[in-house]
Design a protein around this motif. Structure first.
Motif, PDB file in Angstrom:
ATOM      1  N   LEU A 104      21.910  35.157 -19.867  1.00  0.00           N
ATOM      2  CA  LEU A 104      23.226  35.636 -19.447  1.00  0.00           C
ATOM      3  C   LEU A 104      23.254  35.658 -17.930  1.00  0.00           C
ATOM      4  N   LEU A 105      24.345  35.174 -17.352  1.00  0.00           N
ATOM      5  CA  LEU A 105      24.529  35.195 -15.909  1.00  0.00           C
ATOM      6  C   LEU A 105      25.627  36.193 -15.579  1.00  0.00           C
ATOM      7  N   LEU A 106      25.281  37.207 -14.792  1.00  0.00           N
ATOM      8  CA  LEU A 106      26.215  38.259 -14.406  1.00  0.00           C
ATOM      9  C   LEU A 106      26.664  38.023 -12.977  1.00  0.00           C
ATOM     10  N   VAL A 107      27.982  37.943 -12.770  1.00  0.00           N
ATOM     11  CA  VAL A 107      28.534  37.578 -11.466  1.00  0.00           C
ATOM     12  C   VAL A 107      29.504  38.659 -10.989  1.00  0.00           C
ATOM     13  N   PRO A 108      29.132  39.453  -9.990  1.00  0.00           N
ATOM     14  CA  PRO A 108      30.089  40.418  -9.437  1.00  0.00           C
ATOM     15  C   PRO A 108      31.198  39.677  -8.705  1.00  0.00           C
ATOM     16  N   SER A 109      32.410  40.208  -8.775  1.00  0.00           N
ATOM     17  CA  SER A 109      33.552  39.552  -8.135  1.00  0.00           C
ATOM     18  C   SER A 109      34.437  40.582  -7.458  1.00  0.00           C
ATOM     19  N   ALA A 110      34.932  40.236  -6.276  1.00  0.00           N
ATOM     20  CA  ALA A 110      35.870  41.120  -5.578  1.00  0.00           C
ATOM     21  C   ALA A 110      37.264  41.022  -6.153  1.00  0.00           C
ATOM     22  N   PHE A 111      37.585  39.883  -6.794  1.00  0.00           N
ATOM     23  CA  PHE A 111      38.960  39.648  -7.226  1.00  0.00           C
ATOM     24  C   PHE A 111      39.149  39.682  -8.743  1.00  0.00           C
ATOM     25  N   ALA A 112      38.081  39.907  -9.505  1.00  0.00           N
ATOM     26  CA  ALA A 112      38.223  39.949 -10.959  1.00  0.00           C
ATOM     27  C   ALA A 112      38.921  41.221 -11.428  1.00  0.00           C
ATOM     28  N   TRP A 113      38.861  42.274 -10.610  1.00  0.00           N
ATOM     29  CA  TRP A 113      39.436  43.557 -10.997  1.00  0.00           C
ATOM     30  C   TRP A 113      40.875  43.381 -11.455  1.00  0.00           C
ATOM     31  N   PRO A 114      41.307  44.034 -12.553  1.00  0.00           N
ATOM     32  CA  PRO A 114      40.591  45.092 -13.275  1.00  0.00           C
ATOM     33  C   PRO A 114      39.928  44.621 -14.568  1.00  0.00           C
TER      34      PRO A 114
END
Length: 335
Positions: A210-220
């Protein structure tokens, strides 16, 4: 709808994090296509949307591949080959997309909306290699006007999230971290559940790990990519996104001015948001020629970067300059 992604011991061992420039391209472009952007990104969108319109990107290649809602082309989010891939590396991976994959994803896009007889879609079907070169060229334009001037700030947020969660994995284990990613993500007895998701994500639709990718614009929300044999990707809102665009309190002007000079310190403080030479001259009460000279010196010192936006050039502070102005923010938050 509740879908579940089962995990073996090997899958957990292959779970990793990555900061992906292309996920920020995709999520930010979709945000700009929405009728109303989330309040947290209103300040950014107000600056960027006019530039995107002037560049004609609202009806270009990205608009074909990233609809405002629903499925978006998975080829835009290739699997990162490292924790911090460059945009150039991800664009190269996009250009290597197999023609069969391009046509499959166009069919998936066509099931949710009428692609009509768009010449861009036709070229993607008939000459994928040539079309993908045009797609990546447009991405580079979008990056320069929408994300590059802000990338030092965005990347710091994303890296801080990765460092925080890596520490949580070390202290509490992967299951604990997976259970805290997002309100719609739940870990239970070896399975990662995605609650209230229209698209199912199951292990038979994806590769291992599994690849976990934090994003500034995925919210919410969270977004997923599932393209065998690649590991599934899950893009989730990064911690601290709510404060991303808040003006920052710097050190007293005299402290930095004593090293750089008052005019250059003033320009760096003004570049809390990217600006052109003309804008800086107006806001700082300096001549355009003087501002240009100072910016050249600051750029040579690695304290500002320049990014072309149409006929203008936008200047932005680098992470080095941020650390100089705000020492307490100079390193990722590991707490």
């Amino acid at each position: 709808m509740d879908s579940g992604l089962s995990f073996s011991t090997a899958d957990l061992a292959q779970t990793r994090f990555a900061v992906s420039p292309m996920w920020e391209v995709v999520t930010s472009f979709r945000l700009l296509r929405a009728q109303a952007e989330p309040p947290v990104h209103r300040r950014w969108a107000a600056q960027v949307r006019p530039r995107v319109v002037r560049a004609g990107l609202g009806h270009g290649w990205l608009a074909e591949l990233i609809p405002a809602h629903g499925y978006l082309a998975d080829l835009l989010n290739p699997t990162p080959d490292s924790p911090f891939p460059t945009l150039e590396a991800e664009l190269a991976a996009i250009r290597r997309t197999a023609p069969e994959r391009v046509r499959t994803e166009l069919e998936m896009l066509g099931t949710e909306r009428d692609l009509g007889s768009s010449p861009r879609v036709r070229l993607l079907r008939e000459a994928p290699e040539a079309a993908l070169a045009k797609v990546t060229a447009e991405i580079e334009v979008y990056w320069e006007i929408a994300l590059a001037p802000y990338w030092a700030r965005i990347r710091r947020l994303l890296e801080a999230d990765v460092f925080h969660r890596a520490r949580q994995v070390a202290e509490h284990g992967s299951a604990h971290v997976l259970n805290e990613l997002h309100g719609s993500v739940r870990w239970d007895d070896g399975t990662l559940h995605l609650v209230r998701r229209q698209c199912a994500l199951t292990r038979d639709q994806a590769g291992s790990g599994l690849l976990l990718v934090p994003s500034a614009f995925a919210w919410p929300r969270v977004l997923t990519r599932s393209v065998p044999p690649d590991p599934p990707q899950l893009a989730y809102p990064a911690r601290g996104t709510g404060t991303l665009w808040e003006p920052r309190a710097g050190t007293p002007a005299d402290a930095v001015a004593g090293v750089l000079g008052r005019s250059r310190a003033l320009l760096l403080a003004e570049l809390d948001t990217p600006a052109s030479t003309t804008q800086l001259a107006k806001h700082c009460g300096l001549s355009a020629a003087g501002v240009s000279q100072h910016l050249t010196a600051l750029r040579d010192a690695g304290l500002v970067t320049a990014h072309r936006s149409g006929r203008s050039v936008l200047y932005a502070r680098t992470a080095v300059a941020d650390a100089l102005l705000c020492p307490s923010r100079g390193a990722p938050d590991l707490a």
